[in-house]
Design an enzyme around this catalytic site. Structure first.
Site, PDB file in Angstrom:
ATOM      1  N   ILE A  15       0.828  -1.202   0.000  1.00 35.75           N
ATOM      2  CA  ILE A  15       0.000   0.000   0.000  1.00 35.75           C
ATOM      3  C   ILE A  15       0.864   1.253   0.000  1.00 35.75           C
ATOM      4  O   ILE A  15       0.562   2.228  -0.704  1.00 35.75           O
ATOM      5  CB  ILE A  15      -0.946  -0.001   1.216  1.00 35.75           C
ATOM      6  CG1 ILE A  15      -1.904  -1.191   1.149  1.00 35.75           C
ATOM      7  CG2 ILE A  15      -1.733   1.298   1.280  1.00 35.75           C
ATOM      8  CD1 ILE A  15      -2.712  -1.398   2.425  1.00 35.75           C
ATOM      9  N   ASP A  57      13.436   2.482  10.845  1.00 32.07           N
ATOM     10  CA  ASP A  57      12.507   1.643  11.600  1.00 32.07           C
ATOM     11  C   ASP A  57      11.582   2.589  12.357  1.00 32.07           C
ATOM     12  O   ASP A  57      12.051   3.492  13.071  1.00 32.07           O
ATOM     13  CB  ASP A  57      13.323   0.772  12.563  1.00 32.07           C
ATOM     14  CG  ASP A  57      12.480  -0.218  13.348  1.00 32.07           C
ATOM     15  OD1 ASP A  57      11.308   0.099  13.660  1.00 32.07           O
ATOM     16  OD2 ASP A  57      12.994  -1.296  13.679  1.00 32.07           O
ATOM     17  N   VAL A  58      10.283   2.409  12.236  1.00 29.04           N
ATOM     18  CA  VAL A  58       9.354   3.342  12.872  1.00 29.04           C
ATOM     19  C   VAL A  58       9.346   3.244  14.393  1.00 29.04           C
ATOM     20  O   VAL A  58       8.728   4.071  15.059  1.00 29.04           O
ATOM     21  CB  VAL A  58       7.917   3.174  12.337  1.00 29.04           C
ATOM     22  CG1 VAL A  58       7.827   3.596  10.886  1.00 29.04           C
ATOM     23  CG2 VAL A  58       7.399   1.759  12.553  1.00 29.04           C
ATOM     24  N   ASN A  84       1.741   4.241   7.670  1.00 26.19           N
ATOM     25  CA  ASN A  84       1.295   2.980   7.065  1.00 26.19           C
ATOM     26  C   ASN A  84       2.112   1.773   7.502  1.00 26.19           C
ATOM     27  O   ASN A  84       1.661   0.633   7.338  1.00 26.19           O
ATOM     28  CB  ASN A  84       1.368   3.146   5.536  1.00 26.19           C
ATOM     29  CG  ASN A  84       1.257   1.846   4.784  1.00 26.19           C
ATOM     30  OD1 ASN A  84       0.183   1.252   4.708  1.00 26.19           O
ATOM     31  ND2 ASN A  84       2.377   1.385   4.231  1.00 26.19           N
ATOM     32  N   SER A 135      -7.361  -0.499  10.470  1.00 28.49           N
ATOM     33  CA  SER A 135      -7.800  -1.691   9.740  1.00 28.49           C
ATOM     34  C   SER A 135      -9.230  -2.010  10.153  1.00 28.49           C
ATOM     35  O   SER A 135      -9.716  -1.534  11.188  1.00 28.49           O
ATOM     36  CB  SER A 135      -6.892  -2.879  10.098  1.00 28.49           C
ATOM     37  OG  SER A 135      -7.410  -4.103   9.634  1.00 28.49           O
ATOM     38  N   TYR A 148      -2.349  -7.960  16.152  1.00 27.70           N
ATOM     39  CA  TYR A 148      -2.696  -7.059  15.050  1.00 27.70           C
ATOM     40  C   TYR A 148      -3.993  -6.308  15.358  1.00 27.70           C
ATOM     41  O   TYR A 148      -4.077  -5.094  15.180  1.00 27.70           O
ATOM     42  CB  TYR A 148      -2.826  -7.875  13.765  1.00 27.70           C
ATOM     43  CG  TYR A 148      -2.926  -7.042  12.510  1.00 27.70           C
ATOM     44  CD1 TYR A 148      -1.781  -6.580  11.886  1.00 27.70           C
ATOM     45  CD2 TYR A 148      -4.161  -6.736  11.949  1.00 27.70           C
ATOM     46  CE1 TYR A 148      -1.859  -5.821  10.722  1.00 27.70           C
ATOM     47  CE2 TYR A 148      -4.248  -5.988  10.798  1.00 27.70           C
ATOM     48  CZ  TYR A 148      -3.095  -5.526  10.185  1.00 27.70           C
ATOM     49  OH  TYR A 148      -3.180  -4.770   9.039  1.00 27.70           O
ATOM     50  N   LYS A 152      -4.296  -2.238  15.870  1.00 23.29           N
ATOM     51  CA  LYS A 152      -5.092  -1.420  14.960  1.00 23.29           C
ATOM     52  C   LYS A 152      -6.245  -0.726  15.683  1.00 23.29           C
ATOM     53  O   LYS A 152      -6.629   0.394  15.324  1.00 23.29           O
ATOM     54  CB  LYS A 152      -5.606  -2.279  13.811  1.00 23.29           C
ATOM     55  CG  LYS A 152      -4.493  -2.784  12.885  1.00 23.29           C
ATOM     56  CD  LYS A 152      -3.646  -1.646  12.324  1.00 23.29           C
ATOM     57  CE  LYS A 152      -2.642  -2.124  11.302  1.00 23.29           C
ATOM     58  NZ  LYS A 152      -1.824  -1.016  10.746  1.00 23.29           N
TER      59      LYS A 152
END
Length: 287
Positions: A15, A57-58, A84, A135, A148, A152
């Site tokens: 994405i 790296d975030v 993202n 998400s 996950y 999110k």
């Protein structure tokens, strides 16, 4: 979008990469931030003078801060941020690599927090816009996706809160909620875990099919251009969001628990056989 400067994390593939391509096609300039330098360099070469790439790296604040400085030096400022970057672990809370589960929350949620923290001064200076990539998993839980889903959901509510905190600065905040997008991340999960693939095939509506990545990127660009509060991909995900209390209520919970009593042991047997905590295309530095 002409001359809009867009800072995109997780830009090496999927994405993020397609959002960057479409942004440049519409006249924007982009900062490509991610962990796979060869892919970032190739994408920047493809996009020409409208792109700069930064390995970061975030979860590394110093690396993010350096990427922001590099972007401002190159383009003069930042108008929009697409937070993202994300990963998905393989495992349940009982079976699998616990550190991979924790790392998924760290990258997906804390990485978003750090990205906003690194860019907030630059974005505020231009009364800009944030698109935080959450998400459909924020409001629809599946076994094997606990980390996950938690991350999110956290991204969504973090966005709700900072929308209020940044309003007086003229900054708008949106959150994006996708079902399954046809990316390496989603394909890896399907390839690794047959039980997961079978569960998706049984899900209703948007939760049982994948959306082309180009369609998702187009919705992201629309969100930036119009400073959207919510983005749903496909749009029918909005219905699921509206009925999340039903989906997570006692009746639906009873039905899903019955199915999980069979599917989760099968899933955990596959996880044992798989023997790794991430998909094949997860950037090595994030492991």
């Amino acid at each position: 979008m002409k001359d809009t400067v867009v800072f995109v994390t997780g830009a090496a593939r999927g994405i993020g990469a397609h959002t960057a391509r479409l942004a440049v096609a519409r006249g924007a300039r982009v900062a490509l931030v991610g962990l796979e330098p060869h892919l970032l360099a190739d994408l920047a070469a493809e996009l020409g003078d409208a792109a700069r790439w930064f390995e970061a790296d975030v979860t590394d604040q110093a690396a993010l801060d350096a990427a922001v400085r590099g972007t401002v030096d190159a383009f003069g400022g930042i108008d929009a941020v697409v937070a993202n970057a994300g990963i998905a672990n393989r495992g349940t809370i009982a079976v699998g690599d616990l550190e991979a589960l924790v790392r998924t929350i760290e990258v997906n949620l804390l990485g978003t927090v750090r990205t906003v923290g690194a860019t907030v001064a630059a974005v505020s200076a231009r009364r800009g816009y944030y698109l935080l990539v959450s998400s459909a998993a924020a409001f629809a839980a599946l076994p094997g996706m606990a980390a996950y889903c938690a991350a999110k959901a956290g991204v969504e509510h973090f966005g709700n809160a900072i929308r209020l905190e940044l309003a007086h600065r003229g900054v708008d905040v949106g959150t994006a909620h996708m079902s399954w997008v046809d990316t390496d991340l989603v394909r890896d999960v399907k390839d690794d875990l047959p039980t997961f693939r079978a569960a998706l095939d049984r899900l209703p509506g948007p939760f049982g099919r994948s959306v082309p990545v180009e369609r998702c990127a187009a919705r992201f660009l629309d969100a930036i251009a119009h400073r959207r509060r919510r983005v749903y991909v496909p749009r029918s995900v909005a219905v699921a969001s509206a009925f999340r209390s039903v989906a997570n209520g006692p009746l639906a919970g009873w039905l899903t628990r019955r199915a999980a009593a069979t599917s989760v042991p099968e899933l955990e047997a596959q996880l044992d056989a798989l023997g790794r905590g991430y998909g094949r295309n997860t950037a090595p530095q994030q492991r």
